[in-house]
Structure formats: structure tokens, C-alpha cells
Design a protein around this motif. Structure first.
Motif, PDB file in Angstrom:
ATOM      1  N   CYS A   1      -8.015 -49.034  63.896  1.00 33.68           N
ATOM      2  CA  CYS A   1      -7.880 -48.265  65.138  1.00 33.68           C
ATOM      3  C   CYS A   1      -7.102 -49.069  66.181  1.00 33.68           C
ATOM      4  O   CYS A   1      -6.204 -48.543  66.850  1.00 33.68           O
ATOM      5  N   ALA A   2      -7.414 -50.359  66.291  1.00 29.29           N
ATOM      6  CA  ALA A   2      -6.715 -51.216  67.242  1.00 29.29           C
ATOM      7  C   ALA A   2      -5.239 -51.332  66.891  1.00 29.29           C
ATOM      8  O   ALA A   2      -4.369 -51.360  67.780  1.00 29.29           O
TER       9      ALA A   2
ATOM     10  N   GLN B   1      -3.383 -48.172  67.970  1.00 30.29           N
ATOM     11  CA  GLN B   1      -3.203 -48.183  69.428  1.00 30.29           C
ATOM     12  C   GLN B   1      -2.132 -49.192  69.842  1.00 30.29           C
ATOM     13  O   GLN B   1      -1.356 -48.948  70.764  1.00 30.29           O
ATOM     14  N   ARG B   2      -2.072 -50.308  69.140  1.00 32.87           N
ATOM     15  CA  ARG B   2      -1.059 -51.323  69.443  1.00 32.87           C
ATOM     16  C   ARG B   2       0.344 -50.826  69.073  1.00 32.87           C
ATOM     17  O   ARG B   2       1.304 -51.049  69.797  1.00 32.87           O
TER      18      ARG B   2
ATOM     19  N   GLY C   1       1.200 -47.651  68.783  1.00 39.21           N
ATOM     20  CA  GLY C   1       1.506 -46.356  69.398  1.00 39.21           C
ATOM     21  C   GLY C   1       1.431 -45.211  68.413  1.00 39.21           C
ATOM     22  O   GLY C   1       1.261 -44.049  68.786  1.00 39.21           O
TER      23      GLY C   1
ATOM     24  N   ALA D   1      -1.696 -42.690  68.477  1.00 37.58           N
ATOM     25  CA  ALA D   1      -2.600 -43.369  69.410  1.00 37.58           C
ATOM     26  C   ALA D   1      -3.094 -42.440  70.501  1.00 37.58           C
ATOM     27  O   ALA D   1      -4.189 -42.627  71.050  1.00 37.58           O
ATOM     28  N   ASP D   2      -2.314 -41.392  70.831  1.00 43.72           N
ATOM     29  CA  ASP D   2      -2.693 -40.509  71.934  1.00 43.72           C
ATOM     30  C   ASP D   2      -3.669 -39.413  71.517  1.00 43.72           C
ATOM     31  O   ASP D   2      -3.983 -38.527  72.299  1.00 43.72           O
TER      32      ASP D   2
ATOM     33  N   GLU E   1      -9.627 -41.936  71.025  1.00 38.89           N
ATOM     34  CA  GLU E   1     -10.264 -42.879  70.104  1.00 38.89           C
ATOM     35  C   GLU E   1     -11.240 -42.212  69.156  1.00 38.89           C
ATOM     36  O   GLU E   1     -11.282 -42.548  67.964  1.00 38.89           O
TER      37      GLU E   1
ATOM     38  N   LEU F   1      -9.255 -40.365  66.509  1.00 36.90           N
ATOM     39  CA  LEU F   1      -8.549 -41.345  65.688  1.00 36.90           C
ATOM     40  C   LEU F   1      -9.502 -42.038  64.723  1.00 36.90           C
ATOM     41  O   LEU F   1      -9.203 -42.169  63.522  1.00 36.90           O
TER      42      LEU F   1
END
Length: 296
Positions: A131-132, A135-136, A138, A158-159, A162, A165
């Protein structure tokens, strides 16, 4: 015409398998198409038999397609062929070369060790870490370790939020305990297949998306077009395929705003893209390459 006996490991009835068998038959008078689902390895009698033919008695075998879809069982089929190789059968490409490509992670690690440019990549069994990474980045494409033609690949944005996702990642992990994800790069609806025979560059074709899909594969509606790369791009693809020592392959290349990246090196290479996109009769060229190799 020669008296060589060279078989084709592939999918009976499939165009790429049959066109290669046709080319070999036209040059040798011998035809043998092997479906590994029918093969029997008899270690006691030192035989690998398919459809009544002991493959260990052939002069050569060309692995055009080892299975319809990649899976860990694909590795078992290659091990069976490795026995025939040990019995003296020339195999194109060698089993050790293909074993390093069928698993996507194995291919990626070899490319990374060779310093080849690739999209940012994360491999993990941990949902929090995956997940990280999304997000990193995008956005990321999650890829099964065993798949072809983008089957099973899943785009994560990423949008999405959370919670959404994490749920999508958890769903992907059910079938893919080791999660392989790459940063989604902007390809402007196009990527390249760069074709090599015995390490020599033959030509390039483009796969162009037609349906608004995020990937360009023919399976998802893409089409082939000609493409002329510059010398730097050819050199990048040549360096990418070199560690694997393949007899025939296609290097998948993406053109991004930050420069070209390598997605993967194909274990078997695509005949149809080469023919329709680059006017390369790969089956004929490959057949001649194989016969020369067996005759040497």
C-alpha cells in the motif's frame, strides 16, 4: 533437405507453433509437434516420450511455447526437457535460459543486476508495504509472477483511498502471496517489441492501444505497427537480453518521459508481432538458425 529430426514444443494448432513446424518440415522432411501435457518422463529407461516419440532420440527441440499459461507447473515441464538436454538433444533456447525467465521476479532480478533501466519495482508479501509503495508511486501495476500477455495484472491507483486500496491489494494477494508491483508509467498508449535471434537484432514493432485500455497487449485490443528505434534504444534492448543467452526473444520496451525502460525479456518471443509489425518472417529465420546450430 536434411535428415535432421527437430521437434517443436508448443501448443498444437496454434499459429506460431504450426508455422515453425512448417518451416522445419520444409527443410528437413520431419515434423513433430510436442504438447508437454502429453509427455512422459521415464527415468528408468532414460526416455521422454510424447505421442509415441522418444524426444531423447531427436537431434533438436525448439521450445516455442511450454504451456498455454505460465504457472509453477511450467517449471516442471522445463525440468523434463532438461533431462532430454542432458541426453544430448540440442534445445533452443536452452532450458537454463528459459528457467530464468518464466518467473517474472527471476527475470527482473537478472535485469536489475545487469543495471538495466526498469520501472520502479517493489516485491513484498506485506500489505502495508504494498500500500505504501502504491502511494509513493502514485499508481502501480500488480503483476502475477507467472503470466503472459498481461493476464492477471491489476492497476492500483493511489487516489482510490486507503481502505479501497488495501481491499484491492488483499484480494490480489489471495492468488499472489508474493506481490510484484511496478510503478505505472505513461507510455502514451504504445510500447515496443524488439526482436533478437541468437543475440543479433532483427527489428522492432510497436503495440498500440486501441480501446482506451491502460495496457497495449493484443489480448486487450492493441494492434501492431512498424517502429524504427535509434541506436541507443537497440543497444539497451541488446544489453537486456544478453544475460539470458536466448536463441530467439522479444524485449518489451516502454518509452517514457524519463527515458526508455525494459518491462521484460520474453522466454519465447512473438512471431506474429514480428511479422505483422516489422515484416520479419521469424519462423523461417529461426528454423534456419536451429538447423545451423544442430548441424554445427
Amino acid at each position: 533437405m536434411t535428415d535432421l529430426k527437430i521437434g517443436v514444443v508448443g501448443i498444437p494448432g496454434k499459429w506460431s507453433t504450426e508455422v515453425l513446424a512448417d518451416a522445419l518440415e520444409a527443410r528437413t522432411g520431419f515434423r513433430c509437434v510436442v504438447d508437454m501435457a502429453d509427455a512422459v518422463l521415464d527415468l528408468e529407461n532414460r526416455a521422454l516420450v510424447a505421442n509415441g516419440q522418444n524426444l531423447c532420440g531427436l537431434d533438436g527441440l525448439v521450445i516455442k511455447k511450454i504451456s498455454q499459461e505460465y504457472s509453477p507447473a511450467t517449471l516442471d515441464r522445463l525440468e523434463m526437457l532438461r533431462f532430454a538436454e542432458a541426453c544430448g538433444v540440442r534445445i533452443f533456447s536452452r532450458t537454463r535460459s528459459i528457467l530464468g525467465l518464466v518467473n517474472r521476479l527471476s527475470c527482473t532480478v537478472t535485469l536489475a543486476n545487469a543495471g538495466i533501466a526498469m520501472p520502479a519495482t517493489c516485491v513484498t508479501e506485506n500489505i502495508d508495504a504494498a500500500c505504501a509503495a502504491v502511494q509513493r508511486f502514485g499508481g502501480a501495476v500488480f503483476k502475477p509472477l507467472f503470466s503472459t500477455k498481461a493476464r492477471g495484472m491489476t492497476l492500483m491507483d493511489a487516489d482510490e483511498g486507503e481502505a479501497v486500496l488495501r481491499k484491492k491489494i488483499a484480494d490480489f494477494k489471495v492468488e499472489n502471496p508474493v506481490m510484484y508491483l511496478q510503478k505505472k508509467v505513461n507510455l502514451s498508449g504504445r510500447d515496443l517489441g524488439m526482436v533478437f535471434l541468437g543475440g543479433d537484432y532483427l527489428g522492432t514493432y510497436a503495440r498500440v492501444a486501441q480501446t482506451g485500455s491502460w495496457n497495449t497487449t493484443i489480448l486487450h485490443g492493441g494492434k501492431y505497427e512498424p517502429y524504427t528505434p535509434d541506436d541507443d534504444l537497440i543497444d539497451l534492448a541488446r544489453r537486456a537480453q544478453a544475460p539470458f543467452e536466448l536463441d530467439f526473444t522479444t524485449v518489451d520496451v516502454g518509452l517514457t518521459g524519463d527515458g526508455p525502460v525494459i518491462f521484460e525479456v520474453s522466454a519465447f518471443g512473438g512471431f506474429k508481432g514480428a511479422l505483422e509489425g516489422a515484416s520479419i518472417d521469424a519462423a523461417t529465420l529461426y528454423a534456419d538458425h536451429v538447423i545451423a546450430g544442430v548441424s554445427a
